[in-house]
Design a protein around this motif. Structure first.
Motif, PDB file in Angstrom:
ATOM      1  N   VAL A 291     -28.427  14.257  -8.874  1.00 20.21           N
ATOM      2  CA  VAL A 291     -27.160  14.466  -9.573  1.00 20.21           C
ATOM      3  C   VAL A 291     -26.117  13.450  -9.114  1.00 20.21           C
ATOM      4  CG1 VAL A 291     -25.259  16.077 -10.007  1.00 20.21           C
ATOM      5  CG2 VAL A 291     -27.618  16.910  -9.936  1.00 20.21           C
ATOM      6  N   VAL A 292     -25.997  13.263  -7.810  1.00 19.88           N
ATOM      7  CA  VAL A 292     -25.013  12.329  -7.252  1.00 19.88           C
ATOM      8  C   VAL A 292     -25.753  11.279  -6.439  1.00 19.88           C
ATOM      9  CG1 VAL A 292     -23.003  12.045  -5.753  1.00 19.88           C
ATOM     10  CG2 VAL A 292     -23.219  14.093  -7.178  1.00 19.88           C
ATOM     11  N   GLU A 293     -25.714  10.061  -6.921  1.00 21.80           N
ATOM     12  CA  GLU A 293     -26.374   8.955  -6.241  1.00 21.80           C
ATOM     13  C   GLU A 293     -25.377   8.080  -5.501  1.00 21.80           C
ATOM     14  OE1 GLU A 293     -29.053   6.514  -4.624  1.00 21.80           O
ATOM     15  OE2 GLU A 293     -29.457   8.407  -5.662  1.00 21.80           O
ATOM     16  N   ALA A 294     -24.104   8.118  -5.916  1.00 27.82           N
ATOM     17  CA  ALA A 294     -23.087   7.279  -5.279  1.00 27.82           C
ATOM     18  C   ALA A 294     -21.741   7.991  -5.352  1.00 27.82           C
ATOM     19  CB  ALA A 294     -23.003   5.912  -5.951  1.00 27.82           C
ATOM     20  N   VAL A 295     -20.854   7.622  -4.433  1.00 22.58           N
ATOM     21  CA  VAL A 295     -19.504   8.182  -4.395  1.00 22.58           C
ATOM     22  C   VAL A 295     -18.518   7.032  -4.237  1.00 22.58           C
ATOM     23  CG1 VAL A 295     -17.881   9.679  -3.171  1.00 22.58           C
ATOM     24  CG2 VAL A 295     -20.277  10.362  -3.394  1.00 22.58           C
ATOM     25  N   VAL A 296     -17.456   7.076  -5.034  1.00 24.60           N
ATOM     26  CA  VAL A 296     -16.354   6.119  -4.906  1.00 24.60           C
ATOM     27  C   VAL A 296     -15.145   6.883  -4.391  1.00 24.60           C
ATOM     28  CG1 VAL A 296     -14.839   4.497  -6.090  1.00 24.60           C
ATOM     29  CG2 VAL A 296     -17.244   4.699  -6.775  1.00 24.60           C
ATOM     30  N   PHE A 297     -14.603   6.432  -3.278  1.00 27.38           N
ATOM     31  CA  PHE A 297     -13.443   7.080  -2.663  1.00 27.38           C
ATOM     32  C   PHE A 297     -12.251   6.143  -2.763  1.00 27.38           C
ATOM     33  CE2 PHE A 297     -10.563   7.789   0.867  1.00 27.38           C
ATOM     34  CZ  PHE A 297     -10.404   9.164   0.882  1.00 27.38           C
ATOM     35  N   ASN A 298     -11.230   6.567  -3.498  1.00 31.92           N
ATOM     36  CA  ASN A 298      -9.971   5.829  -3.578  1.00 31.92           C
ATOM     37  C   ASN A 298      -8.901   6.632  -2.851  1.00 31.92           C
ATOM     38  OD1 ASN A 298     -11.172   3.875  -5.219  1.00 31.92           O
ATOM     39  ND2 ASN A 298     -10.650   4.982  -7.090  1.00 31.92           N
ATOM     40  N   GLY A 299      -8.391   6.105  -1.761  1.00 34.76           N
ATOM     41  CA  GLY A 299      -7.369   6.801  -0.990  1.00 34.76           C
ATOM     42  C   GLY A 299      -6.011   6.165  -1.190  1.00 34.76           C
ATOM     43  N   ARG A 300      -5.039   6.980  -1.575  1.00 37.04           N
ATOM     44  CA  ARG A 300      -3.691   6.460  -1.770  1.00 37.04           C
ATOM     45  C   ARG A 300      -2.714   7.317  -0.980  1.00 37.04           C
ATOM     46  NH1 ARG A 300      -2.936   6.498  -7.983  1.00 37.04           N
ATOM     47  NH2 ARG A 300      -1.299   5.066  -7.360  1.00 37.04           N
ATOM     48  N   VAL A 301      -1.554   6.752  -0.709  1.00 36.74           N
ATOM     49  CA  VAL A 301      -0.561   7.425   0.120  1.00 36.74           C
ATOM     50  C   VAL A 301       0.789   7.369  -0.580  1.00 36.74           C
ATOM     51  CG1 VAL A 301       0.023   5.332   1.418  1.00 36.74           C
ATOM     52  CG2 VAL A 301       0.405   7.569   2.457  1.00 36.74           C
ATOM     53  N   THR A 302       1.560   8.423  -0.421  1.00 34.10           N
ATOM     54  CA  THR A 302       2.924   8.447  -0.937  1.00 34.10           C
ATOM     55  C   THR A 302       3.855   7.971   0.165  1.00 34.10           C
ATOM     56  OG1 THR A 302       2.418  10.300  -2.410  1.00 34.10           O
ATOM     57  CG2 THR A 302       4.737   9.889  -1.913  1.00 34.10           C
ATOM     58  N   THR A 303       4.548   6.879  -0.084  1.00 34.31           N
ATOM     59  CA  THR A 303       5.384   6.279   0.948  1.00 34.31           C
ATOM     60  C   THR A 303       6.605   5.647   0.292  1.00 34.31           C
ATOM     61  OG1 THR A 303       5.390   4.734   2.826  1.00 34.31           O
ATOM     62  CG2 THR A 303       4.145   4.082   0.872  1.00 34.31           C
ATOM     63  N   ILE A 304       7.387   4.959   1.082  1.00 35.94           N
ATOM     64  CA  ILE A 304       8.573   4.265   0.591  1.00 35.94           C
ATOM     65  C   ILE A 304       8.325   2.762   0.650  1.00 35.94           C
ATOM     66  CG2 ILE A 304      11.033   3.853   0.919  1.00 35.94           C
ATOM     67  CD1 ILE A 304      10.370   6.651  -0.043  1.00 35.94           C
ATOM     68  N   ASP A 305       8.518   2.107  -0.478  1.00 39.34           N
ATOM     69  CA  ASP A 305       8.382   0.656  -0.536  1.00 39.34           C
ATOM     70  C   ASP A 305       9.579   0.032   0.178  1.00 39.34           C
ATOM     71  OD1 ASP A 305       8.201  -2.029  -1.146  1.00 39.34           O
ATOM     72  OD2 ASP A 305       7.504  -1.678  -3.196  1.00 39.34           O
ATOM     73  N   ARG A 306       9.321  -0.674   1.278  1.00 35.18           N
ATOM     74  CA  ARG A 306      10.417  -1.257   2.056  1.00 35.18           C
ATOM     75  C   ARG A 306      11.186  -2.311   1.273  1.00 35.18           C
ATOM     76  NH1 ARG A 306       7.623  -2.181   8.039  1.00 35.18           N
ATOM     77  NH2 ARG A 306       7.134   0.034   8.442  1.00 35.18           N
ATOM     78  N   ALA A 307      10.526  -2.927   0.309  1.00 36.50           N
ATOM     79  CA  ALA A 307      11.199  -3.979  -0.453  1.00 36.50           C
ATOM     80  C   ALA A 307      12.219  -3.406  -1.428  1.00 36.50           C
ATOM     81  CB  ALA A 307      10.173  -4.821  -1.208  1.00 36.50           C
ATOM     82  N   THR A 308      11.918  -2.204  -1.975  1.00 36.83           N
ATOM     83  CA  THR A 308      12.802  -1.628  -2.987  1.00 36.83           C
ATOM     84  C   THR A 308      13.489  -0.357  -2.528  1.00 36.83           C
ATOM     85  OG1 THR A 308      11.006  -0.319  -3.964  1.00 36.83           O
ATOM     86  CG2 THR A 308      11.309  -2.574  -4.779  1.00 36.83           C
ATOM     87  N   GLY A 309      12.966   0.278  -1.483  1.00 38.82           N
ATOM     88  CA  GLY A 309      13.521   1.550  -1.041  1.00 38.82           C
ATOM     89  C   GLY A 309      13.106   2.718  -1.906  1.00 38.82           C
ATOM     90  N   LYS A 310      12.219   2.478  -2.865  1.00 37.14           N
ATOM     91  CA  LYS A 310      11.785   3.523  -3.773  1.00 37.14           C
ATOM     92  C   LYS A 310      10.422   4.060  -3.356  1.00 37.14           C
ATOM     93  CE  LYS A 310      14.257   1.617  -7.773  1.00 37.14           C
ATOM     94  NZ  LYS A 310      14.123   1.132  -9.171  1.00 37.14           N
ATOM     95  N   GLN A 311      10.122   5.242  -3.876  1.00 39.09           N
ATOM     96  CA  GLN A 311       8.825   5.838  -3.578  1.00 39.09           C
ATOM     97  C   GLN A 311       7.709   5.042  -4.246  1.00 39.09           C
ATOM     98  OE1 GLN A 311       7.137   9.719  -5.297  1.00 39.09           O
ATOM     99  NE2 GLN A 311       7.932  10.404  -3.317  1.00 39.09           N
ATOM    100  N   ALA A 312       6.620   4.873  -3.521  1.00 38.26           N
ATOM    101  CA  ALA A 312       5.458   4.154  -4.042  1.00 38.26           C
ATOM    102  C   ALA A 312       4.198   4.904  -3.632  1.00 38.26           C
ATOM    103  CB  ALA A 312       5.421   2.723  -3.510  1.00 38.26           C
ATOM    104  N   ARG A 313       3.120   4.705  -4.397  1.00 43.49           N
ATOM    105  CA  ARG A 313       1.849   5.369  -4.095  1.00 43.49           C
ATOM    106  C   ARG A 313       0.719   4.342  -4.131  1.00 43.49           C
ATOM    107  NH1 ARG A 313      -0.132   9.172  -7.333  1.00 43.49           N
ATOM    108  NH2 ARG A 313      -1.047  10.312  -5.597  1.00 43.49           N
ATOM    109  N   PRO A 314       0.697   3.421  -3.175  1.00 50.48           N
ATOM    110  CA  PRO A 314      -0.349   2.393  -3.176  1.00 50.48           C
ATOM    111  C   PRO A 314      -1.685   2.947  -2.698  1.00 50.48           C
ATOM    112  CG  PRO A 314       1.002   2.169  -1.227  1.00 50.48           C
ATOM    113  CD  PRO A 314       1.644   3.253  -2.055  1.00 50.48           C
TER     114      PRO A 314
END
Length: 504
Positions: A291-314
C-alpha cells in the motif's frame, strides 16, 4: 572599715560590669552565629533553586533528544487498535434500589393491660386503642404499598433507561468498528481516502513533548503508492535558550547561563531531522509495502520573516524516502543531522496540488489592446489575464478548470516564498461593490485547500468591512485602480479597469 566596705562595693560593681559585658559578648556571638546560619541556609536554598531549574532545563533537552529514539520500540498502530469498546455505564439506582421495610403491626399494637389495670375501664380503653392502632396500621400499609409501587415503577424505568444507554453505546461502538473494518478493506485496496484516514490516525497517536504543534495534512497517491505529509514543525524557541542556572553569591541572584546560538541552531536542526525520521518510521511501521512504498515529508514552520516583520511559513525540510532504503537504517544509531543553519527549501512534492486540475494558459495579453476596458473581456479571458499577471510578478501560476474548483480561479506557487507557499486567487469581473460575503467565502476555500494566503482581484472596489476583514485573514485585495497599476507596471499595458467607486 569604711575603706574596706567601699572596696568590697567597688569589686561587686566591677564584677557586675564584667558579667554584663560577658553577656553582651555572648549575645553578639550568638546573633552572629544565627546570622551566619541563616546566610548559609539561604545560600543552600538558592543553590538548590539553581539546581532545580537546571534539572528542569536538562529534562526539556532530554525530551528533545529522545523525540526519535523514544518511539522506536513502540508497537505499530493497527486497525484493531483503532476500534473502540462500548462505554457501559454502571447501573446506579440510588435509593430506588433499596426497598424500605414494610409496616410492622408490633410497632402499632398497644400494650394489653395486666392485673388491676384490666379493671375500671382498662379493657375498654385497650380495645379502643387497638381499633385506633389497626386504623393507623392499615393506613401505613396502604401508603407503603403505594410508595412501593411508585418505587418499583421508577426502578423499572431507570433499568430500562440504563438498558437503552447500554444498547446505544454498544450500537455506537459497533457502527464505529464496522466503519473501521470498511476502511480496512478500502485501505487494503489502496483507496486514497482510507489510506489518508489511517495515516492520520497513526500521526494522531504520536505524542510529542508539550509545546509542539499538532497540525498536519496527508495525501496519498495510489499510482505511486506514496504518502505525502505536510507537517507543522515547532519553531526554534522550543530549544531552551538557557543551558543552566547558577547562583551568584556576590549578587545573591540565580542567573541563567545562556545557550550559545550555534548550539541552539545545531540542536534545532537535529530536532527537525529527528521529527522527519520519526514520521517516516511511524508511517512505514504501521503500513504494508503493497500500500505504501514511499513517504514524502514536507516540514514547515510558522515564524516571522526578519526582512518584512510579517508571518511566514517556509518549508525547512523535505525528505522523500523509499521503504527499501529506509528499512536499512538503524535509527537508534543514526546521527540525524550534522550542524547546519536551516534555510527555506522547496518541497519535493508540492502538497495539495493534486486537488486542482490544471489546463494550459491562454495568452490574453497578446490580444489586449491599449486602453481596452477590462469589463469587455470574457470571464475566462479575465481570469487568464490575472494568472498571467501573477506569473509576471514572479509566481508560478496556473488557471484551474472552471468546474469543481471550489470557487478558486487560479493557484499560484511562489518559488521565492513571496506568497508563502500556496496562494489561492479569485478574479471577479464585477461592476459593483464587492462585499464582505465574497471575501469571507474565500477564507473557507483557503481552509479547505490548506492555502497560506489568498488574493481577491476585481475590476470594481471593496467595502470598508471587506478590507478590514481581509487584513485580519491573510487576504490581499486588489481593486480596479490597483489592478490597472499592476498591469501597467508588470505587463506594460494601459487598461481601463471598469467603474469607479463612489465617494465614501
Amino acid at each position: 572599715m569604711a575603706q574596706r566596705g567601699r572596696s568590697d562595693w567597688e569589686r561587686q560593681l566591677a564584677a557586675q560590669r564584667r558579667e554584663a559585658e560577658r553577656q553582651t559578648r555572648e549575645a553578639a556571638r550568638q546573633a552572629k552565629e544565627q546570622q551566619k546560619a541563616q546566610q548559609s541556609a539561604h545560600i543552600t536554598q538558592q543553590q538548590r533553586l539553581a539546581e532545580t531549574k537546571t534539572t528542569a532545563v536538562l529534562e526539556d533537552v532530554k525530551l528533545l533528544d529522545q523525540v526519535l529514539v523514544g518511539v522506536l520500540n513502540q508497537p505499530p498502530i493497527t486497525f484493531d487498535d483503532l476500534k473502540v469498546k462500548p462505554r457501559i455505564p454502571p447501573f446506579q439506582p440510588g435509593k430506588l434500589g433499596t426497598p424500605p421495610p414494610a409496616p410492622n403491626w408490633q410497632d402499632y399494637a398497644p400494650v394489653e393491660p395486666r392485673g388491676i389495670d384490666r379493671w375500671f375501664g382498662g379493657m375498654n380503653k385497650y380495645r379502643q386503642d387497638v381499633e385506633t392502632a389497626r386504623a393507623r396500621f392499615a393506613a401505613a400499609t396502604v401508603a407503603f404499598q403505594r410508595d412501593e409501587a411508585e418505587r418499583t415503577s421508577a426502578l423499572a424505568a431507570a433499568q430500562a433507561e440504563h438498558r437503552r444507554q447500554v444498547e446505544a453505546s454498544q450500537a455506537t461502538a459497533a457502527a464505529f468498528n464496522q466503519d473501521v473494518e470498511a476502511r480496512r478493506t478500502r485501505f487494503a485496496a489502496g483507496e486514497p481516502d482510507a489510506v489518508e484516514w489511517f495515516v492520520n490516525q497513526v500521526l494522531k497517536a504520536s505524542r510529542y513533548p508539550r509545546g509542539f504543534p499538532s497540525r498536519w495534512q496527508v495525501a496519498y497517491r495510489p499510482e505511486n503508492r506514496d504518502v505525502v505529509v505536510e507537517f507543522e514543525l515547532p519553531n526554534q524557541q522550543v530549544v531552551p535558550a538557557v543551558r543552566e542556572y547558577r547562583y551568584v553569591k556576590t549578587r545573591d541572584t540565580v542567573d541563567p547561563v545562556g545557550r550559545p546560538v550555534t548550539e541552539i541552531r545545531q540542536r534545532y536542526a537535529r530536532l527537525i531531522a529527528r521529527i522527519s525520521l520519526r514520521t517516516l518510521h511511524e508511517i512505514f511501521r504501521s503500513t504494508p509495502s503493497d500500500v505504501v512504498e514511499a513517504v514524502v515529508f514536507n516540514g514547515r514552520v510558522t515564524t516571522i520573516d526578519r526582512a518584512t516583520g510579517k508571518q511566514a511559513r517556509p518549508h525547512l525540510i523535505s525528505v522523500e524516502a523509499e521503504r527499501s532504503a529506509f528499512d536499512g537504517l538503524v535509527l537508534a544509531e543514526v546521527d540525524p543531522a550534522n550542524p547546519f543553519d536551516l534555510e527555506a527549501v522547496e518541497p519535493f512534492i508540492a502538497f495539495d496540488l493534486k486537488r486542482f486540475r490544471f489546463v494550459d494558459g491562454a495568452e490574453e495579453l497578446a490580444d489586449l489592446d491599449s486602453r481596452r476596458n477590462l469589463l469587455k473581456l470574457s470571464p475566462t479571458e479575465f481570469e487568464h489575464l490575472v494568472k498571467d499577471l501573477f506569473a509576471a510578478m514572479g509566481a508560478e501560476a496556473w488557471r484551474t478548470v472552471p468546474s469543481k474548483d471550489g470557487g478558486v480561479d487560479a493557484v499560484a506557487i511562489s518559488k521565492n516564498l513571496f506568497f508563502g507557499g500556496v496562494c489561492l486567487i479569485q478574479a471577479k469581473r464585477w461592476t459593483g461593490l464587492v462585499g464582505l460575503e465574497a471575501v469571507h467565502a474565500l477564507t473557507g476555500v483557503m481552509t479547505d485547500h490548506n492555502a497560506t494566503t489568498g488574493v481577491l482581484v476585481t475590476t470594481s472596489w471593496f467595502s470598508r468591512t471587506s478590507e478590514q476583514f481581509a487584513q485580519r485573514n491573510r487576504i490581499t485585495l486588489i481593486n480596479g485602480a490597483a489592478l490597472k497599476h499592476l498591469i501597467k507596471r508588470y505587463l506594460g499595458y494601459d487598461v481601463i479597469p471598469g467603474t469607479s467607486p463612489p465617494k465614501r
